[in-house]
Design a protein around this motif. Structure first.
Motif, PDB file in Angstrom:
ATOM      1  N   GLU A  50      25.500 -26.161  11.567  1.00 36.41           N
ATOM      2  CA  GLU A  50      26.022 -27.362  12.219  1.00 36.41           C
ATOM      3  C   GLU A  50      25.908 -27.250  13.740  1.00 36.41           C
ATOM      4  O   GLU A  50      25.566 -28.218  14.413  1.00 36.41           O
ATOM      5  CB  GLU A  50      27.477 -27.612  11.823  1.00 36.41           C
ATOM      6  CG  GLU A  50      27.976 -28.925  12.385  1.00 36.41           C
ATOM      7  CD  GLU A  50      29.284 -29.377  11.769  1.00 36.41           C
ATOM      8  OE1 GLU A  50      29.880 -30.279  12.362  1.00 36.41           O
ATOM      9  OE2 GLU A  50      29.696 -28.848  10.726  1.00 36.41           O
ATOM     10  N   GLY A  51      26.167 -26.090  14.278  1.00 38.20           N
ATOM     11  CA  GLY A  51      26.024 -25.885  15.717  1.00 38.20           C
ATOM     12  C   GLY A  51      24.593 -26.109  16.178  1.00 38.20           C
ATOM     13  O   GLY A  51      24.348 -26.730  17.222  1.00 38.20           O
ATOM     14  N   LEU A  52      23.635 -25.618  15.411  1.00 34.09           N
ATOM     15  CA  LEU A  52      22.219 -25.823  15.757  1.00 34.09           C
ATOM     16  C   LEU A  52      21.832 -27.294  15.657  1.00 34.09           C
ATOM     17  O   LEU A  52      21.087 -27.813  16.491  1.00 34.09           O
ATOM     18  CB  LEU A  52      21.325 -24.970  14.857  1.00 34.09           C
ATOM     19  CG  LEU A  52      21.400 -23.459  15.123  1.00 34.09           C
ATOM     20  CD1 LEU A  52      20.680 -22.702  14.026  1.00 34.09           C
ATOM     21  CD2 LEU A  52      20.824 -23.130  16.488  1.00 34.09           C
ATOM     22  N   LEU A  53      22.337 -27.979  14.637  1.00 32.86           N
ATOM     23  CA  LEU A  53      22.062 -29.418  14.514  1.00 32.86           C
ATOM     24  C   LEU A  53      22.636 -30.188  15.700  1.00 32.86           C
ATOM     25  O   LEU A  53      21.989 -31.096  16.246  1.00 32.86           O
ATOM     26  CB  LEU A  53      22.608 -29.968  13.200  1.00 32.86           C
ATOM     27  CG  LEU A  53      21.805 -29.611  11.958  1.00 32.86           C
ATOM     28  CD1 LEU A  53      22.583 -29.966  10.701  1.00 32.86           C
ATOM     29  CD2 LEU A  53      20.464 -30.317  11.975  1.00 32.86           C
ATOM     30  N   ASP A  68      15.872 -19.946  -0.715  1.00 33.78           N
ATOM     31  CA  ASP A  68      15.121 -18.921  -1.447  1.00 33.78           C
ATOM     32  C   ASP A  68      15.474 -17.485  -1.090  1.00 33.78           C
ATOM     33  O   ASP A  68      14.961 -16.561  -1.726  1.00 33.78           O
ATOM     34  CB  ASP A  68      13.618 -19.102  -1.183  1.00 33.78           C
ATOM     35  CG  ASP A  68      13.096 -20.437  -1.676  1.00 33.78           C
ATOM     36  OD1 ASP A  68      13.584 -20.901  -2.726  1.00 33.78           O
ATOM     37  OD2 ASP A  68      12.217 -21.017  -1.010  1.00 33.78           O
ATOM     38  N   GLY A  69      16.302 -17.269  -0.099  1.00 36.61           N
ATOM     39  CA  GLY A  69      16.540 -15.906   0.381  1.00 36.61           C
ATOM     40  C   GLY A  69      17.758 -15.234  -0.202  1.00 36.61           C
ATOM     41  O   GLY A  69      18.490 -15.806  -1.022  1.00 36.61           O
ATOM     42  N   ASP A  70      17.973 -14.019   0.245  1.00 32.88           N
ATOM     43  CA  ASP A  70      19.135 -13.241  -0.168  1.00 32.88           C
ATOM     44  C   ASP A  70      20.387 -13.756   0.545  1.00 32.88           C
ATOM     45  O   ASP A  70      20.321 -14.201   1.695  1.00 32.88           O
ATOM     46  CB  ASP A  70      18.949 -11.760   0.198  1.00 32.88           C
ATOM     47  CG  ASP A  70      17.822 -11.109  -0.589  1.00 32.88           C
ATOM     48  OD1 ASP A  70      17.556 -11.573  -1.717  1.00 32.88           O
ATOM     49  OD2 ASP A  70      17.214 -10.159  -0.066  1.00 32.88           O
ATOM     50  N   VAL A 129      23.045 -17.645   7.059  1.00 32.89           N
ATOM     51  CA  VAL A 129      24.044 -17.893   8.100  1.00 32.89           C
ATOM     52  C   VAL A 129      25.048 -18.907   7.555  1.00 32.89           C
ATOM     53  O   VAL A 129      24.767 -19.616   6.587  1.00 32.89           O
ATOM     54  CB  VAL A 129      23.394 -18.414   9.403  1.00 32.89           C
ATOM     55  CG1 VAL A 129      22.414 -17.404   9.969  1.00 32.89           C
ATOM     56  CG2 VAL A 129      22.707 -19.746   9.188  1.00 32.89           C
ATOM     57  N   GLY A 130      26.182 -18.976   8.194  1.00 30.32           N
ATOM     58  CA  GLY A 130      27.221 -19.879   7.727  1.00 30.32           C
ATOM     59  C   GLY A 130      26.960 -21.331   8.095  1.00 30.32           C
ATOM     60  O   GLY A 130      26.088 -21.649   8.917  1.00 30.32           O
ATOM     61  N   ASP A 131      27.755 -22.200   7.465  1.00 30.18           N
ATOM     62  CA  ASP A 131      27.644 -23.633   7.749  1.00 30.18           C
ATOM     63  C   ASP A 131      27.903 -23.939   9.217  1.00 30.18           C
ATOM     64  O   ASP A 131      27.292 -24.836   9.789  1.00 30.18           O
ATOM     65  CB  ASP A 131      28.642 -24.423   6.887  1.00 30.18           C
ATOM     66  CG  ASP A 131      28.269 -24.424   5.412  1.00 30.18           C
ATOM     67  OD1 ASP A 131      27.094 -24.152   5.084  1.00 30.18           O
ATOM     68  OD2 ASP A 131      29.165 -24.693   4.587  1.00 30.18           O
ATOM     69  N   HIS A 132      28.821 -23.188   9.827  1.00 31.05           N
ATOM     70  CA  HIS A 132      29.146 -23.441  11.233  1.00 31.05           C
ATOM     71  C   HIS A 132      27.938 -23.192  12.143  1.00 31.05           C
ATOM     72  O   HIS A 132      27.750 -23.899  13.130  1.00 31.05           O
ATOM     73  CB  HIS A 132      30.341 -22.596  11.667  1.00 31.05           C
ATOM     74  CG  HIS A 132      30.088 -21.121  11.634  1.00 31.05           C
ATOM     75  ND1 HIS A 132      30.024 -20.402  10.447  1.00 31.05           N
ATOM     76  CD2 HIS A 132      29.854 -20.244  12.623  1.00 31.05           C
ATOM     77  CE1 HIS A 132      29.768 -19.135  10.727  1.00 31.05           C
ATOM     78  NE2 HIS A 132      29.662 -19.008  12.041  1.00 31.05           N
ATOM     79  N   ILE A 153      16.174 -21.018   8.667  1.00 26.31           N
ATOM     80  CA  ILE A 153      17.506 -20.857   8.081  1.00 26.31           C
ATOM     81  C   ILE A 153      17.592 -21.586   6.743  1.00 26.31           C
ATOM     82  O   ILE A 153      18.168 -21.075   5.769  1.00 26.31           O
ATOM     83  CB  ILE A 153      18.587 -21.354   9.070  1.00 26.31           C
ATOM     84  CG1 ILE A 153      18.741 -20.353  10.215  1.00 26.31           C
ATOM     85  CG2 ILE A 153      19.919 -21.596   8.367  1.00 26.31           C
ATOM     86  CD1 ILE A 153      19.611 -20.851  11.351  1.00 26.31           C
ATOM     87  N   GLU A 154      17.013 -22.772   6.686  1.00 27.61           N
ATOM     88  CA  GLU A 154      17.044 -23.540   5.443  1.00 27.61           C
ATOM     89  C   GLU A 154      16.226 -22.847   4.345  1.00 27.61           C
ATOM     90  O   GLU A 154      16.650 -22.798   3.180  1.00 27.61           O
ATOM     91  CB  GLU A 154      16.533 -24.964   5.676  1.00 27.61           C
ATOM     92  CG  GLU A 154      16.533 -25.843   4.452  1.00 27.61           C
ATOM     93  CD  GLU A 154      17.909 -26.065   3.838  1.00 27.61           C
ATOM     94  OE1 GLU A 154      17.955 -26.558   2.684  1.00 27.61           O
ATOM     95  OE2 GLU A 154      18.943 -25.759   4.465  1.00 27.61           O
TER      96      GLU A 154
END
Length: 136
Positions: A116-119, A103-105, A110-113, A97-98
């Protein structure tokens, strides 16, 4: 009532099976055992998978070797193994995701939410592993 007296019932209901009246538990165990015997020639069954899971399986689905460990130690080690496998998968997803974020389109991000949910999930799993290590 113990898991050894009613293995299929415990595989199906877990600790809740201990709260059943003994007569009902015996009847259910007999029924589940006969269903298991009937379907044993068909290969993998739901009850056999549940029973294997209750018998302390690791992240790869294989039973953990005893190696002089008690049952509770084997459960703790299996939980640690599964939690660290889940943590690794979450961190790989976060890494991807990072990379897409940098570097991606934009349509692939994905959104910040979500990040943050994954973290938070990673933190929770890491804390859980710590708790399990203390009990192992």
């Amino acid at each position: 009532m113990t898991a050894s007296r009613h293995p299929y019932l415990f595989a199906t209901l877990g600790d809740a099976a201990a709260h059943l009246p003994d007569e009902l538990a015996r009847t259910l165990e007999t029924t589940l055992a006969s269903l298991q015997a009937e379907s044993a020639h068909k290969g993998v069954t739901l009850l056999s998978c549940l029973q294997a899971i209750r018998e302390v399986d690791a992240a790869d689905g294989q039973p953990l070797p005893v190696h002089g460990r008690s049952q509770s130690q084997r459960w703790a080690v299996a939980r640690i193994d599964r939690a660290t496998a889940g943590l690794t998968q979450l961190l790989e997803l976060l890494h991807a995701i990072e990379r897409v974020r940098v570097d991606g389109d934009a349509c692939q991000q994905v959104g910040d939410h979500v990040r943050e949910g994954l973290l938070l999930a990673c933190r929770g799993l890491a804390e859980y592993v710590d708790v399990q290590l203390q009990s192992a």
